[in-house]
Scaffold this motif. Structure first.
Motif, mmCIF file in Angstrom:
data_model
loop_
_atom_site.group_PDB
_atom_site.id
_atom_site.type_symbol
_atom_site.label_atom_id
_atom_site.label_comp_id
_atom_site.label_asym_id
_atom_site.label_seq_id
_atom_site.Cartn_x
_atom_site.Cartn_y
_atom_site.Cartn_z
ATOM 1 N N THR A 242 1.137 -32.115 18.675
ATOM 2 C CA THR A 242 1.556 -31.002 19.781
ATOM 3 C C THR A 242 1.736 -29.715 18.963
ATOM 4 O OG1 THR A 242 2.452 -32.701 21.519
ATOM 5 C CG2 THR A 242 2.806 -30.155 21.492
ATOM 6 N N SER A 243 1.248 -28.576 19.413
ATOM 7 C CA SER A 243 1.231 -27.454 19.021
ATOM 8 C C SER A 243 1.538 -26.295 20.100
ATOM 9 C CB SER A 243 -0.087 -27.038 18.301
ATOM 10 O OG SER A 243 -1.180 -26.757 19.102
ATOM 11 N N GLU B 75 16.670 -26.278 23.419
ATOM 12 C CA GLU B 75 16.502 -27.516 23.878
ATOM 13 C C GLU B 75 15.263 -27.221 24.930
ATOM 14 O OE1 GLU B 75 17.190 -30.380 22.659
ATOM 15 O OE2 GLU B 75 18.419 -29.163 21.207
ATOM 16 N N ARG B 76 15.518 -26.255 25.742
ATOM 17 C CA ARG B 76 14.398 -25.918 26.627
ATOM 18 C C ARG B 76 12.890 -25.572 26.030
ATOM 19 N NH1 ARG B 76 15.961 -23.979 31.884
ATOM 20 N NH2 ARG B 76 14.502 -22.204 31.863
ATOM 21 N N SER B 77 12.961 -24.986 24.783
ATOM 22 C CA SER B 77 11.791 -24.782 24.067
ATOM 23 C C SER B 77 11.210 -26.284 23.682
ATOM 24 C CB SER B 77 12.273 -24.127 22.628
ATOM 25 O OG SER B 77 12.739 -22.914 23.006
ATOM 26 N N ARG C 204 6.878 -30.304 24.524
ATOM 27 C CA ARG C 204 6.728 -31.586 24.480
ATOM 28 C C ARG C 204 6.394 -32.287 25.684
ATOM 29 N NH1 ARG C 204 8.861 -34.728 20.203
ATOM 30 N NH2 ARG C 204 7.539 -36.306 21.097
ATOM 31 N N SER C 205 6.919 -31.879 26.799
ATOM 32 C CA SER C 205 6.556 -32.614 28.012
ATOM 33 C C SER C 205 5.992 -31.576 28.988
ATOM 34 C CB SER C 205 7.849 -32.956 28.857
ATOM 35 O OG SER C 205 8.921 -31.822 29.063
ATOM 36 N N GLY C 206 5.971 -30.206 28.663
ATOM 37 C CA GLY C 206 5.170 -29.327 29.594
ATOM 38 C C GLY C 206 6.036 -29.140 30.964
ATOM 39 N N THR C 207 7.261 -29.471 30.610
ATOM 40 C CA THR C 207 8.144 -29.375 32.016
ATOM 41 C C THR C 207 9.324 -28.424 31.609
ATOM 42 O OG1 THR C 207 9.452 -31.215 31.421
ATOM 43 C CG2 THR C 207 7.645 -31.371 32.869
ATOM 44 N N ALA D 194 11.096 -30.146 13.783
ATOM 45 C CA ALA D 194 11.489 -31.156 13.607
ATOM 46 C C ALA D 194 11.175 -32.272 14.874
ATOM 47 C CB ALA D 194 13.140 -31.158 13.757
ATOM 48 N N ALA D 195 10.836 -31.647 16.081
ATOM 49 C CA ALA D 195 10.368 -32.459 17.089
ATOM 50 C C ALA D 195 9.117 -33.130 16.953
ATOM 51 C CB ALA D 195 10.780 -31.830 18.316
#
Length: 252
Positions: free
Chosen positions: A2-3, A195-197, A202-205, A243-244
């Motif tokens: 993911t980018s 965390e919202r970033s 990652r999830s598009g939400t 890191a994610a």
């Protein structure tokens, strides 16, 4: 992998007055939305930010707005479409001079403030922005809110479109931004922004103000430069994304 792109509003000063830590943010972000003189910015500031961005290898975008220095481009205005198109082209052209002098170019366009929010639903104003981008020459990508009239009309006109999300702004259940005048419109907690970033990348939400999970698929994430501690927050966001397993890279 993911980018995602990290963009920030920069050059938001005027004369001796400064707002953003341009040098600090340019060491973190991958795209710079540079104020073009209508809501903030002046020739010397535009030149300096373009030179700094070029030195850091950061992509330069023109952040166009209504002509509203006193209101920082956040006041509702009524501008005839032909006039708005000319003003958008004027702003892009002004920034292009300094970008080219720095050895780079303007690579995309993003509306600011009241204009950004207006073109989510207003087809007339959105069409004027698209006309302004076309008038400036070249098929510059347009950065905006997913599902907006701006991106719809830009795509129809053959311009590349790039969806954008905001980790530090509250969302409605419809996927639009909560107006700044409403309580809770801005997310001030740095941990929540970080965390919202990751959630967006990652999830598009994103978690809306109501608590609902809302789909917001974006290729670029905006980090506001006028947020207190903006540089440190931007560094935390980038480190947490890496890191994610999210690759941070410019879209343009």
């Amino acid at each position: 992998m993911t980018s995602i792109d990290l963009n920030a509003d920069l050059g938001e000063g005027f004369g001796r007055w400064t707002l953003t830590d341009d040098a600090g943010l340019l060491s973190v972000v991958t795209s710079a939305n540079v104020a073009c003189g209508f809501h903030a910015g002046d020739p010397a500031t535009m030149r300096r930010v373009c030179e700094l961005a070029a030195g850091h290898g950061v992509t330069i975008g023109a952040q166009v707005s209504y002509r509203d220095l006193a209101g920082f481009g956040r006041r509702a205005m009524e501008v005839p479409p032909a006039e708005l198109a000319a003003e958008v082209a004027y702003q892009i052209g002004a920034l292009e001079v300094f970008a080219r002098a720095a050895g780079t170019r303007v690579a995309y366009v993003k509306p600011h403030g009241a204009l950004y929010n207006r073109v989510v639903r207003d087809a007339g104003q959105a069409a004027a922005v698209v006309d302004g981008v076309l008038l400036a020459g070249g098929a510059l990508p347009v950065l905006g809110l997913p599902g907006s009239r701006l991106l719809e009309l830009a795509g129809r006109a053959g311009l590349p479109v790039v969806e954008e999300a905001f980790a530090d702004r509250a969302y409605t259940d419809e996927g639009t931004l909560v107006p700044r005048g409403r309580e809770g419109a801005v997310v001030w907690d740095p941990d929540a922004v970080v965390e919202r970033s990751v959630e967006l990348a990652r999830s598009g939400t994103v978690t809306a103000l109501s608590g609902a999970r809302v789909p917001v698929r974006a290729r670029s994430l905006c980090l506001h430069g006028d947020t207190p501690g903006a540089v440190e927050l931007a560094r935390r966001v980038r480190e947490r994304l890496s890191a994610a397993g999210v690759r941070v890279v410019a879209f343009a």
